[in-house]
Write a protein that holds these residues in place. Structure first.
Motif, PDB file in Angstrom:
ATOM      1  N   LEU A  34       0.830  -1.203   0.000  1.00  0.00           N
ATOM      2  CA  LEU A  34       0.000   0.000   0.000  1.00  0.00           C
ATOM      3  C   LEU A  34       0.868   1.257   0.000  1.00  0.00           C
ATOM      4  N   LYS A  35       1.994   1.227   0.712  1.00  0.00           N
ATOM      5  CA  LYS A  35       2.909   2.374   0.707  1.00  0.00           C
ATOM      6  C   LYS A  35       3.493   2.616  -0.679  1.00  0.00           C
ATOM      7  N   GLU A  36       3.595   1.537  -1.476  1.00  0.00           N
ATOM      8  CA  GLU A  36       4.088   1.641  -2.852  1.00  0.00           C
ATOM      9  C   GLU A  36       2.977   2.072  -3.819  1.00  0.00           C
ATOM     10  N   GLY A  37       1.810   2.383  -3.284  1.00  0.00           N
ATOM     11  CA  GLY A  37       0.694   2.787  -4.132  1.00  0.00           C
ATOM     12  C   GLY A  37      -0.176   1.634  -4.575  1.00  0.00           C
ATOM     13  N   GLY A  38      -0.118   0.543  -3.852  1.00  0.00           N
ATOM     14  CA  GLY A  38      -0.895  -0.645  -4.202  1.00  0.00           C
ATOM     15  C   GLY A  38      -2.377  -0.358  -4.369  1.00  0.00           C
ATOM     16  N   LYS A  76       2.130  -0.347 -10.423  1.00  0.00           N
ATOM     17  CA  LYS A  76       1.852  -0.379  -8.981  1.00  0.00           C
ATOM     18  C   LYS A  76       1.410  -1.789  -8.591  1.00  0.00           C
ATOM     19  N   PRO A  77       1.640  -2.168  -7.331  1.00  0.00           N
ATOM     20  CA  PRO A  77       1.169  -3.483  -6.888  1.00  0.00           C
ATOM     21  C   PRO A  77      -0.356  -3.575  -6.989  1.00  0.00           C
ATOM     22  N   ARG A  93      -4.275 -15.128 -11.933  1.00  0.00           N
ATOM     23  CA  ARG A  93      -3.797 -15.880 -13.107  1.00  0.00           C
ATOM     24  C   ARG A  93      -4.070 -15.122 -14.392  1.00  0.00           C
ATOM     25  N   LEU A  94      -5.236 -14.485 -14.483  1.00  0.00           N
ATOM     26  CA  LEU A  94      -5.572 -13.704 -15.675  1.00  0.00           C
ATOM     27  C   LEU A  94      -4.601 -12.541 -15.851  1.00  0.00           C
ATOM     28  N   LEU A  95      -4.370 -11.792 -14.783  1.00  0.00           N
ATOM     29  CA  LEU A  95      -3.484 -10.631 -14.876  1.00  0.00           C
ATOM     30  C   LEU A  95      -2.046 -11.045 -15.204  1.00  0.00           C
ATOM     31  N   LEU A  96      -1.580 -12.124 -14.604  1.00  0.00           N
ATOM     32  CA  LEU A  96      -0.238 -12.614 -14.919  1.00  0.00           C
ATOM     33  C   LEU A  96      -0.140 -13.000 -16.399  1.00  0.00           C
ATOM     34  N   GLU A 101       2.943  -8.172 -13.401  1.00  0.00           N
ATOM     35  CA  GLU A 101       3.934  -8.911 -12.617  1.00  0.00           C
ATOM     36  C   GLU A 101       3.784  -8.733 -11.117  1.00  0.00           C
ATOM     37  N   ASN A 102       3.321  -7.597 -10.678  1.00  0.00           N
ATOM     38  CA  ASN A 102       3.265  -7.255  -9.265  1.00  0.00           C
ATOM     39  C   ASN A 102       1.837  -7.463  -8.749  1.00  0.00           C
TER      40      ASN A 102
END
Length: 115
Positions: A34-38, A76-77, A93-96, A101-102
């Motif tokens: 979340l700190k990374e903007g997740g 962003k994550p 799985r769809l997004l990968l 990647e994150n």
């Protein structure tokens, strides 16, 4: 008990333990993500999301995720959640498969309430 009953029971227990362990590992990462903007993406239906959800999460139902993928920031994550962790697992799985990647499956939406 005979082996035909014991082995499936062991497999089910192992699967549940693995699922809980991986969700536990992701939940430990959530504050940093979340700190990374997740972005928290709740893939439950609109009705499920409307009834209760994590504040700040975005509702993109699993069946619409592929057509709304452009709404996600791949830099962003992405923290996925649903009611049990199954739909968010499919969403991951769809997004990968689309080059993200994150991506993290946090399991249930209410497990994110403490963050």
């Amino acid at each position: 008990m005979n082996e035909t009953i014991i082995y499936p029971i062991i497999a089910i227990i192992a699967f549940i333990a693995y699922k809980k362990y991986t969700q536990y590992k992701v939940l430990k990462l959530v504050p940093a993500l979340l700190k990374e903007g997740g972005q928290i993406i709740d893939v439950r239906t609109k009705d499920e999301f409307t009834s209760a959800h994590k504040e700040g999460s975005i509702n993109i139902p699993l069946e619409l995720l592929d057509s709304r993928i452009n709404e996600l920031d791949n830099n962003k994550p992405i923290i996925l959640c649903c009611a049990s962790g199954s739909r968010s697992g499919l969403a991951k799985r769809l997004l990968l498969s689309k080059g993200f990647e994150n991506v993290y499956n946090s399991g249930t939406w209410n497990s994110l309430l403490k963050f």
